[in-house]
Design an enzyme around this catalytic site. Structure first.
Site, PDB file in Angstrom:
ATOM      1  N   HIS A 264      -6.223  -0.362   5.803  1.00  0.00           N
ATOM      2  CA  HIS A 264      -5.168  -1.205   4.824  1.00  0.00           C
ATOM      3  C   HIS A 264      -4.168  -0.803   3.826  1.00  0.00           C
ATOM      4  O   HIS A 264      -3.248  -1.524   3.033  1.00  0.00           O
ATOM      5  CB  HIS A 264      -6.522  -1.186   3.101  1.00  0.00           C
ATOM      6  CG  HIS A 264      -6.597  -1.586   1.947  1.00  0.00           C
ATOM      7  ND1 HIS A 264      -6.710  -2.468   0.918  1.00  0.00           N
ATOM      8  CD2 HIS A 264      -5.237  -1.733   1.197  1.00  0.00           C
ATOM      9  CE1 HIS A 264      -6.896  -2.985   0.148  1.00  0.00           C
ATOM     10  NE2 HIS A 264      -5.578  -2.162  -0.542  1.00  0.00           N
ATOM     11  N   GLU A 265      -4.095   0.483   3.246  1.00  0.00           N
ATOM     12  CA  GLU A 265      -2.167   0.855   2.898  1.00  0.00           C
ATOM     13  C   GLU A 265      -1.504   0.735   4.293  1.00  0.00           C
ATOM     14  O   GLU A 265      -0.429   0.437   3.516  1.00  0.00           O
ATOM     15  CB  GLU A 265      -2.955   2.699   3.328  1.00  0.00           C
ATOM     16  CG  GLU A 265      -3.891   3.037   1.853  1.00  0.00           C
ATOM     17  CD  GLU A 265      -3.299   1.975   0.265  1.00  0.00           C
ATOM     18  OE1 GLU A 265      -2.385   1.427   0.519  1.00  0.00           O
ATOM     19  OE2 GLU A 265      -5.186   2.413   0.474  1.00  0.00           O
ATOM     20  N   HIS A 268       0.002  -2.494   3.361  1.00  0.00           N
ATOM     21  CA  HIS A 268       0.878  -2.609   2.170  1.00  0.00           C
ATOM     22  C   HIS A 268       1.712  -2.098   2.732  1.00  0.00           C
ATOM     23  O   HIS A 268       3.080  -2.437   1.789  1.00  0.00           O
ATOM     24  CB  HIS A 268       0.196  -1.768   0.672  1.00  0.00           C
ATOM     25  CG  HIS A 268      -0.784  -2.612   0.386  1.00  0.00           C
ATOM     26  ND1 HIS A 268      -0.591  -3.267  -0.261  1.00  0.00           N
ATOM     27  CD2 HIS A 268      -2.042  -2.065  -0.166  1.00  0.00           C
ATOM     28  CE1 HIS A 268      -2.064  -3.518  -1.333  1.00  0.00           C
ATOM     29  NE2 HIS A 268      -2.635  -2.336  -0.957  1.00  0.00           N
ATOM     30  N   GLU A 294      -1.273  -7.689  -1.859  1.00  0.00           N
ATOM     31  CA  GLU A 294      -2.778  -6.913  -2.039  1.00  0.00           C
ATOM     32  C   GLU A 294      -3.258  -8.099  -0.543  1.00  0.00           C
ATOM     33  O   GLU A 294      -3.812  -8.094  -0.188  1.00  0.00           O
ATOM     34  CB  GLU A 294      -3.575  -7.373  -3.525  1.00  0.00           C
ATOM     35  CG  GLU A 294      -5.137  -7.003  -2.613  1.00  0.00           C
ATOM     36  CD  GLU A 294      -5.303  -5.338  -2.638  1.00  0.00           C
ATOM     37  OE1 GLU A 294      -4.606  -4.961  -2.896  1.00  0.00           O
ATOM     38  OE2 GLU A 294      -6.454  -4.995  -2.735  1.00  0.00           O
TER      39      GLU A 294
HETATM   40 ZN    ZN Z   1      -5.037  -2.637  -1.996  1.00  0.00          ZN
END
Ligand code: ZN
Length: 501
Positions: A264-265, A268, A294
């Site tokens: 997830h990170e 980003h 997101e």
């Molecule tokens: Zn996030």
């Protein structure tokens, strides 16, 4: 060469340096700082924030922006110069519209509310936060009223995180999504619960760390321009386009936490690392909205990282890393475990199907509160009723109900949540467009290759930074405005197979 433009850029670079220094102090605070540094660190962050704000709201910036209007009008909308001026003007107007005294009152109120909430949540004491939340609602309405001419009172608040998205259209999109998701969740809940015990064994921290990092390097996360450190609440941060960092938390008794948190990170971070280097130090060098940001974390975490093609390649490697734990667990069992759907009370623990329902109800509550259709004192009951109707579960207490999220207790009401669900919708819309343009992406994923996917995203999303608003970017990248069709199709196809619907 326009000298006023050059002067504007020089001023913005200095402000960016102050903000980056503050980001570095914050990163240190969340990773390595000893507890004794807390008081001074809070002051240092406030000082840097104040300096950056003062420099940015300086009337000299306003004069430069005014003087640059004719220059901007000669340029193409798409040009870097016009885009920089346009985005800076937007930020500037937003910053100067809010009177300094109001901003100070808002910060002092939210920091007090936060302190009360940290005690009230474990004590399950909504009555303690209720007057604070009422004041927050009043301040939120006042904040919106500094931006007259809005269609909906939430619009100026939404603009802070998802500029250009309108409350009325987001509400309509969410209502449609909800109408389709509630029966899907019910159908899944009628099936036997997936067994995810294979993820709940003991997995040594160092090997979890190594596996996560290995995968995100394959995604394309560049460690020459990034690094990963441990923290309590994972996040991504950036000090320049050459230094984009991620943080991770490892749970030795749950393999999913660090693994998917890292994906997830890294999603980003891929976005930030993909921004054009010549934007560095300018207001263009960031993701364009919380929803689009997101969408990238969710694309890499869920569509790629919880997908079957990806694990066809990586599961044998994961088994080799954890032979005692996973050696005799079949790929199919593992795949079901990482995609387990469960109706639950806590947003942050939710799976990708139910997650949106948690978000949509918070967004609806924000609009109801701002419109005056719901009173703060009635919120706990409204919360329970909505969980019951949407998810079929309701918390007996407020601790795991209305008190669970920090957002309204550390900031304003309005604009706090929609980005999470917009991100899910957009993750599928972008991925769908990428695969239609480059069908080889799926086979490449099954071979542990992500270059074509990452290149498509870089070309259509990442490189532009904040040049285009989210609605503009979505239209340009996918040829359509934001729509839920690709996302619902993705969920239906995936979960019909997983749960034999
Ligand atoms: Zn996030």
């Amino acid at each position: 060469m326009n000298t006023q433009y050059e002067e504007l850029k020089a001023r913005l670079l200095e402000i960016n340096d102050l903000e980056s220094a503050a980001a570095l102090l914050y990163w240190d605070q969340s990773t390595y700082m000893p507890p004794g540094g807390a008081a001074a660190r809070g002051r240092q962050l406030a000082t840097l924030g104040q300096l950056a704000h003062t420099k940015f709201t300086d009337s000299a910036i306003g004069r430069l922006l005014d003087a640059l209007r004719p220059y901007e009008e000669q340029l193409d909308y798409d040009s870097d110069e016009a885009s920089l001026i346009r985005v800076t003007r937007r930020d500037y107007e937003r910053a100067v519209n809010l009177p300094a005294a109001f901003v100070a009152a808002m910060y002092s109120h939210t920091s007090e509310a936060f302190t009360v909430w940290t005690k009230a949540r474990p004590e399950n004491n909504f009555a303690a936060v209720q007057p604070y939340l009422e004041k927050t609602l009043e301040l939120s309405r006042q904040a919106a009223d500094f931006f007259p001419g809005y269609e909906h009172i939430a619009d100026p608040l939404i603009d802070w995180s998802d500029y250009g998205m309108k409350a009325t259209s987001v509400r309509a999109i969410f209502a449609d999504l909800r109408a389709q998701l509630v029966p899907l969740v019910q159908a899944i809940a009628a099936q036997p619960v997936a067994d995810d015990s294979c993820l709940k064994q003991h997995f040594p921290e160092d090997r979890q760390w190594a596996v996560g990092l290995e995968v995100v390097k394959r995604f394309g996360y560049d460690l020459e321009r990034g690094r990963q450190d441990k923290t309590h609440h994972p996040f991504m941060t950036k000090f320049s386009l050459g230094d984009v960092r991620i943080t991770t938390r490892v749970n030795e008794h749950d393999l999913g936490e660090a693994l998917f948190g890292t994906f997830h990170e890294a999603g980003h971070a891929l976005y930030e690392q993909g921004i054009r280097m010549d934007f560095d130090g300018t207001p263009l060098a960031s993701g364009t909205s919380s929803g689009v940001h997101e969408s990238q974390s969710r694309l890499w975490e869920n569509i790629v990282g919880r997908g079957r093609p990806f694990w066809q390649h990586f599961y044998p490697k994961l088994q080799a890393e954890f032979p005692e734990q996973l050696g005799s667990v079949a790929l199919d069992t593992f795949y079901r475990a990482i995609n387990k759907v469960e109706r639950s009370l806590i947003r942050t623990d939710a799976d990708e199907v139910t997650y949106n329902l948690h978000v949509i109800m918070r967004f609806d509550f924000e609009l109801d509160l701002l419109e005056g259709r719901l009173a703060v004192r009635d919120l706990p009951e409204a919360w329970r009723a909505r969980y019951q109707s949407d998810l079929g579960v309701a918390s007996p207490d407020d601790r795991d109900g209305v008190l669970q999220d920090v957002h309204w207790y550390a900031g304003l009401i309005g604009g706090a949540f929609q980005g999470y669900a917009l991100g899910n919708i957009l993750s599928a819309q972008f991925f769908d467009s990428a695969v239609r343009a480059q069908p080889a992406i799926i086979d490449e994923m099954a071979a542990g290759e992500f270059t074509t996917l990452r290149n498509w995203l870089t070309q259509h999303v990442y490189q532009h930074g904040r040049k285009y608003t989210a609605p503009e970017l979505v239209e340009r990248a996918s040829g359509q405005p934001l729509n839920t069709e690709p996302y619902l199709r993705y969920l239906r196809t995936k979960y019909a197979e997983l749960y034999q619907l």
